[in-house]
Design an enzyme around this catalytic site. Structure first.
Site, PDB file in Angstrom:
ATOM      1  N   ASP A  57       0.886  -1.168   0.000  1.00 43.97           N
ATOM      2  CA  ASP A  57       0.000   0.000   0.000  1.00 43.97           C
ATOM      3  C   ASP A  57       0.922   1.216   0.000  1.00 43.97           C
ATOM      4  OD1 ASP A  57      -1.596   2.142   0.639  1.00 43.97           O
ATOM      5  OD2 ASP A  57      -2.593   1.199   2.351  1.00 43.97           O
TER       6      ASP A  57
ATOM      7  N   TYR B  70       0.919   0.302  14.804  1.00 35.73           N
ATOM      8  CA  TYR B  70      -0.079   0.060  13.762  1.00 35.73           C
ATOM      9  C   TYR B  70       0.248   0.822  12.480  1.00 35.73           C
ATOM     10  CZ  TYR B  70      -4.314  -0.108  11.127  1.00 35.73           C
ATOM     11  OH  TYR B  70      -5.207  -0.315  10.118  1.00 35.73           O
TER      12      TYR B  70
ATOM     13  N   LYS C 157      -3.493  -3.123   8.229  1.00 35.18           N
ATOM     14  CA  LYS C 157      -3.472  -4.589   8.275  1.00 35.18           C
ATOM     15  C   LYS C 157      -2.563  -5.120   7.167  1.00 35.18           C
ATOM     16  CE  LYS C 157      -6.071  -6.605  11.517  1.00 35.18           C
ATOM     17  NZ  LYS C 157      -5.323  -6.920  12.731  1.00 35.18           N
TER      18      LYS C 157
HETATM   19  C1  F6R Z   1      -7.686  -0.563   7.980  1.00 35.82           C
HETATM   20  C2  F6R Z   1      -7.544   0.742   7.338  1.00 35.82           C
HETATM   21  C3  F6R Z   1      -8.539   1.798   7.614  1.00 35.82           C
HETATM   22  C4  F6R Z   1      -7.977   2.853   8.571  1.00 35.82           C
HETATM   23  C5  F6R Z   1      -9.013   3.938   8.915  1.00 35.82           C
HETATM   24  C6  F6R Z   1      -8.449   5.062   9.781  1.00 35.82           C
HETATM   25  O1  F6R Z   1      -6.626  -1.413   7.636  1.00 35.82           O
HETATM   26  O2  F6R Z   1      -6.601   0.988   6.616  1.00 35.82           O
HETATM   27  O3  F6R Z   1      -9.750   1.279   8.103  1.00 35.82           O
HETATM   28  O4  F6R Z   1      -7.522   2.256   9.750  1.00 35.82           O
HETATM   29  O5  F6R Z   1      -9.493   4.540   7.731  1.00 35.82           O
HETATM   30  O6  F6R Z   1      -7.321   5.558   9.170  1.00 35.82           O
HETATM   31  P1  F6R Z   1      -6.476   6.787   9.746  1.00 35.82           P
HETATM   32  O7  F6R Z   1      -6.082   6.431  11.156  1.00 35.82           O
HETATM   33  O8  F6R Z   1      -5.317   6.871   8.808  1.00 35.82           O
HETATM   34  O9  F6R Z   1      -7.375   7.993   9.674  1.00 35.82           O
HETATM   35 MG    MG Z   2      -4.012   2.252   3.268  1.00 34.48          MG
HETATM   36 MG    MG Z   3      -4.837  -2.191   2.223  1.00 36.02          MG
END
Ligand code: F6R
Ligand code: MG
Ligand code: MG
Length: 358
Positions: free
Chosen positions: A11, A224, A227
């Protein structure tokens, strides 16, 4: 001469948010791979916000040139993602300098090398918004469950069963488990997809049948970073499960960990490549499948497998399950147990409430 299939993904930026991968990144990846002299063939696609490089060559697995090429693609695409201010630009690029292999640097890899048979169907699975252990359920069904794979019972070439290599993700050690003899031992481990991940499967004649990406991004980065969004490569037919036996587990949208903020259980929805966009509640988690024929290390056919009415019911059921689990809101078992959540406010809340506990 042996053929190698390398699926390397990362990603490097989503647009909008973590939903999907912009065409500009796919075009840049294609342009760079096209110029390469080390590949025999390639196919570039995406699953959600993950850019997928599917490459064929004759250099074996973990080859430095192939990994460097992938790294260069991800760096170039990151540059574009940063310029366009795509979301999480360079998300899976955890290190700045390449040191021989992309493993441990953020991208996920699933690679296998084999002597080509008279004809070689190969299925490449790609998932978004879930973890590597998400493959445990389908890989188990494909290679060990006679209710899924008729060939385990009625094809003399498959009747002896398969050997599973399972990774203990916390200790970093692997164990080989032979089925059907040790089937219950296998299930005792792989029923915990957070702790144990099926890494590869071999026939009893030691031919490679399947490989998965097993990296744990959170362990690599120490925090984190999204995933794992894993990939898997599965060989089919003539002594391996038939294409349809490999696909059968995906007719059931089984529950996986991931989805919103990597912290929720939800159904894994099989979709065609053009529907590999994670939208509702950043999901539901998606799986796509590219069905390849490989000949003389080249890709001679590439089909979008789940873009088929045969999987309409699974999608419908996935949406029903999504409606059902979503109604639990912040409650388990929709929300993951504390230790598996990728985001948590709990330490802060506990600190605040410390003196109020009587
Ligand atoms: C799960 C994922 C998304 C983000 C969510 C919050 O793997 O990529 O669900 O965790 O959109 O993202 P942030 O913390 O970057 O605003
Ligand atoms: Mg992403
Ligand atoms: Mg992804």
């Amino acid at each position: 001469m042996k053929t190698t299939i390398s699926v390397i993904k990362a990603d490097v930026g989503g647009a909008p948010g973590h939903s999907t991968c912009n065409q500009k990144l796919i075009d840049e990846a294609k342009k760079t791979l096209k110029k390469s002299k080390v590949l025999k063939d390639y196919y570039v696609t995406h699953c959600g916000d993950d850019l997928q490089l599917i490459m064929t060559h004759c250099k074996g697995v973990d080859n430095k040139q192939i990994h460097k090429l992938s790294w260069d693609v991800f760096m170039k695409c990151t540059k574009i993602a940063k310029k366009e201010k795509y979301y999480g630009a360079g998300q899976d690029i955890l290190k700045n300098t390449f040191s021989g292999n992309v493993k441990g640097m953020g991208p996920g890899t699933a690679e296998m090398e084999f002597e080509e048979r008279k004809s070689d169907p190969v299925l490449v699975f790609m998932a978004d918004k879930t973890e590597a252990g998400a493959w445990n359920f389908p890989i188990y069904k494909i290679f060990a469950d006679p209710f899924n794979t008729a060939g385990l019972v009625i094809d003399p070439k498959m009747h002896d069963g398969f050997v599973f290599e399972v990774l203990d993700t916390k200790k970093g050690k692997t164990v080989k488990i032979s089925t059907p003899e040790e089937m219950y031992d296998l299930l005792a481990l792989v029923g915990s997809p957070n702790a144990y991940v099926i890494k590869s499967v071999y026939s009893k004649k030691k031919e490679i049948a399947a490989v998965t990406s097993t990296q744990k991004l959170s362990q690599m980065a120490g925090k984190y970073v999204g995933k794992d969004d894993p990939v898997a490569v599965v060989r089919a037919q003539s002594g391996f499960p038939a294409v349809g036996e490999v696909l059968e587990p995906f007719s059931f949208p089984f529950l996986v960990a991931g989805w919103m903020r990597g912290s929720h259980n939800g159904p894994l929805m099989p979709v065609g490549l053009k529907d590999a966009r994670c939208t509702r509640f950043d999901g539901p988690p998606r799986v796509t499948c590219l069905g390849l024929q490989v000949a003389n290390s080249k890709i001679t056919a590439a089909e979008d497998i789940f873009a088929d009415p045969g999987f309409d019911k699974a999608r419908e059921q996935a949406n029903d399950v999504a409606n059902y689990v979503r109604r639990h809101g912040p409650f388990q078992p929709h929300r993951l147990p504390d230790e598996e959540m990728e985001y948590t406010s709990l330490p802060g809340v506990m600190k605040k409430l410390k003196n109020k506990f009587k």
